[in-house]
Design an enzyme around this catalytic site. Structure first.
Site, mmCIF file in Angstrom:
data_model
loop_
_atom_site.group_PDB
_atom_site.id
_atom_site.type_symbol
_atom_site.label_atom_id
_atom_site.label_comp_id
_atom_site.label_asym_id
_atom_site.label_seq_id
_atom_site.Cartn_x
_atom_site.Cartn_y
_atom_site.Cartn_z
ATOM 1 N N GLU A 61 -2.579 -5.339 -4.660
ATOM 2 C CA GLU A 61 -3.423 -4.480 -5.483
ATOM 3 C C GLU A 61 -2.651 -3.822 -6.624
ATOM 4 O O GLU A 61 -3.109 -2.865 -7.241
ATOM 5 C CB GLU A 61 -4.068 -3.414 -4.608
ATOM 6 C CG GLU A 61 -4.966 -3.971 -3.520
ATOM 7 C CD GLU A 61 -6.311 -4.455 -4.037
ATOM 8 O OE1 GLU A 61 -6.982 -3.710 -4.767
ATOM 9 O OE2 GLU A 61 -6.702 -5.595 -3.697
ATOM 10 N N CYS B 269 -6.149 5.655 -11.874
ATOM 11 C CA CYS B 269 -6.668 4.282 -11.843
ATOM 12 C C CYS B 269 -6.697 3.675 -13.245
ATOM 13 O O CYS B 269 -6.547 2.463 -13.409
ATOM 14 C CB CYS B 269 -8.074 4.243 -11.260
ATOM 15 S SG CYS B 269 -8.162 4.444 -9.470
ATOM 16 N N HIS C 81 -6.697 2.860 -1.823
ATOM 17 C CA HIS C 81 -5.372 2.643 -2.410
ATOM 18 C C HIS C 81 -4.519 3.878 -2.168
ATOM 19 O O HIS C 81 -5.039 4.998 -2.047
ATOM 20 C CB HIS C 81 -5.452 2.415 -3.926
ATOM 21 C CG HIS C 81 -6.052 1.112 -4.322
ATOM 22 N ND1 HIS C 81 -6.922 0.988 -5.386
ATOM 23 C CD2 HIS C 81 -5.912 -0.135 -3.814
ATOM 24 C CE1 HIS C 81 -7.301 -0.281 -5.509
ATOM 25 N NE2 HIS C 81 -6.705 -0.973 -4.561
#
Length: 448
Positions: A174, A371, A250
């Site tokens: 990720e 993000c 995350h």
């Protein structure tokens, strides 16, 4: 040689919509099917970029992707003209069309993992595009991501690019959302911190029971090998499976690091004390002084952390050495989180200031300030080798806001995704954008 950390923010794409595609991301699922505002989303992101630039930080822009991804739909059996492919998908498999229209590439913390030249075996900055194979709508991003990064960081003397890891569950990657770096100075060797949710092959590591753990230990280890990182410059840590099941998909939703500082929630990791000792020891050998700020669960629970995205913030070092925390408006709206932050900044500790930004359009889809940015530490020579078209300036900000106003819709619902005109609007906008950012031909419609 002077070095800095550049934040390359993702520019929100024209098809920004609330498809609710990300299982395990509470915000994404809870706002599914609401009407989105792509224009407002892009302008909110640009406003943050401009503000950081004006504060003295070097700020960059990372372009969005072509959506809907007609080639991906063709690979799934839809045929005919582009318009026919879109119409068939809308009629036969609307969830696939929604996935092919996702603007999730805006969250460029997932674009790649980046290791600065001070850490790598060959003295170059290394990029590995994330395969994002846990979610279909994100797994189709990395080919274009690689081309865009290649156009931004093109000089092979300074930059090395690696293809995404094998697109299988064992190597779920990720990107920088589960990676950070600690260092005394951005230009000096540091300790790269990889956080994983599970191991693909070692059953000693517990796994979450409700939501998927997207990052594997094996993927993190593979990236470290590709980048040529030293064993004494890497620390691996496991995310607490219980917080993954609470919506922490995350690590950057429960912890953030910068410089010599880790800001984290009490429940973020397993074996926290051991992890902190390892970070302190390895950074100490490099001349650094690792420090941590733990947010107690008694003051801010995991639910409040997820709802406010307290840790999905940007922790930045000002020119005078003080630290600044960039948080979304949702932190101010949460009484417990805001009370904690007020106490944090008034205590005379490491974090001296908090700045709040309105990123509602992104937040409602599950992504906050952290993000939206990919961090790249660069020395002066490397920064000079970056494509200058992607570095934010006042004129570029003005050009991009005009570009958004010209090309973006101010409302988008799921039914609008079936309109073939949306694809034409997106391609027209992106064709113009590549000229603005001096990227060349990076999109499939420009290449084929």
């Amino acid at each position: 040689m002077k070095s800095c950390e550049v934040n390359f923010d993702g520019l929100v794409g024209p098809t920004h919509n609330y498809g609710g595609l990300s299982y395990g991301n509470v915000a994404s699922q809870s706002n599914s099917q609401q009407s989105s505002n792509p224009k407002e989303a892009a302008l909110q992101g640009l406003a943050k970029m401009k503000a950081l630039m004006e504060m003295g930080f070097v700020q960059g822009v990372l372009a969005p992707q072509e959506r809907p991804d007609v080639a991906a739909l063709r690979n799934l059996g839809f045929a005919g003209t582009d318009a026919q492919v879109i119409q068939q998908a809308a009629k036969q498999a609307m969830p696939l069309l929604v996935a092919s229209c996702s603007a999730s590439s805006m969250w460029v913390a997932n674009a790649a993992t980046v290791s600065p030249s001070a850490d790598t075996f060959d003295g170059r900055v290394h990029f590995t595009a994330a395969n994002l194979n846990c979610k279909y709508h994100r797994s189709i991003e990395h080919p274009t991501t690689s081309r865009v990064l290649g156009a931004m960081f093109a000089d092979q003397k300074h930059f090395a690019h690696h293809a995404a890891l094998p697109a299988v569950a064992q190597f779920g990657d990720e990107g920088a959302a589960n990676h950070t770096r600690f260092c005394r100075d951005y230009g000096e060797a540091g300790v790269e911190f990889f956080v994983f949710g599970r191991s693909a092959f070692d059953t000693r590591y517990p796994a979450p029971q409700k939501y998927p753990a997207r990052q594997t230990l094996e993927a993190s280890q593979a990236v470290a090998r590709l980048h040529g990182l030293r064993d004494d410059g890497v620390v691996y840590a496991q995310q607490n499976p219980a917080v993954i099941d609470a919506g922490v998909f995350h690590n950057d939703v429960i912890a953030v690091g910068n410089g010599e500082v880790l800001f984290y929630h009490e429940d973020a990791f397993l074996n926290t004390d051991q992890m902190l000792r390892e970070l302190q020891g390895k950074l100490g050998k490099l001349g650094g002084n690792f420090q941590s700020i733990c947010v107690p669960r008694a003051q801010v629970g995991v639910e409040d952390a997820v709802r406010s995205y307290l840790f999905n913030s940007q922790l930045l070092t000002r020119a005078d050495g003080s630290m600044l925390l960039i948080v979304p408006e949702e932190c101010r709206a949460n009484e417990r989180v805001w009370q904690y932050l007020q106490g944090l900044t008034s205590s005379g500790g490491l974090i001296r200031e908090v700045k709040v930004f309105d990123l509602k359009q992104s937040m409602q889809n599950g992504g906050g300030p952290a993000c939206l940015r990919l961090r790249v530490a660069l020395n002066e020579t490397e920064l000079a080798a970056v494509n200058p078209g992607v570095i934010m300036t006042a004129p570029l900000y003005d050009t991009l806001t005009q570009w958004v106003d010209k090309h973006y819709r101010d409302s988008l619902r799921e039914t609008d995704l079936a309109d073939p005109q949306l694809l034409l609007e997106c391609r027209t906008a992106l064709d113009e954008l590549t000229q603005i950012l001096k990227l060349g031909s990076v999109y499939p419609f420009q290449i084929n």
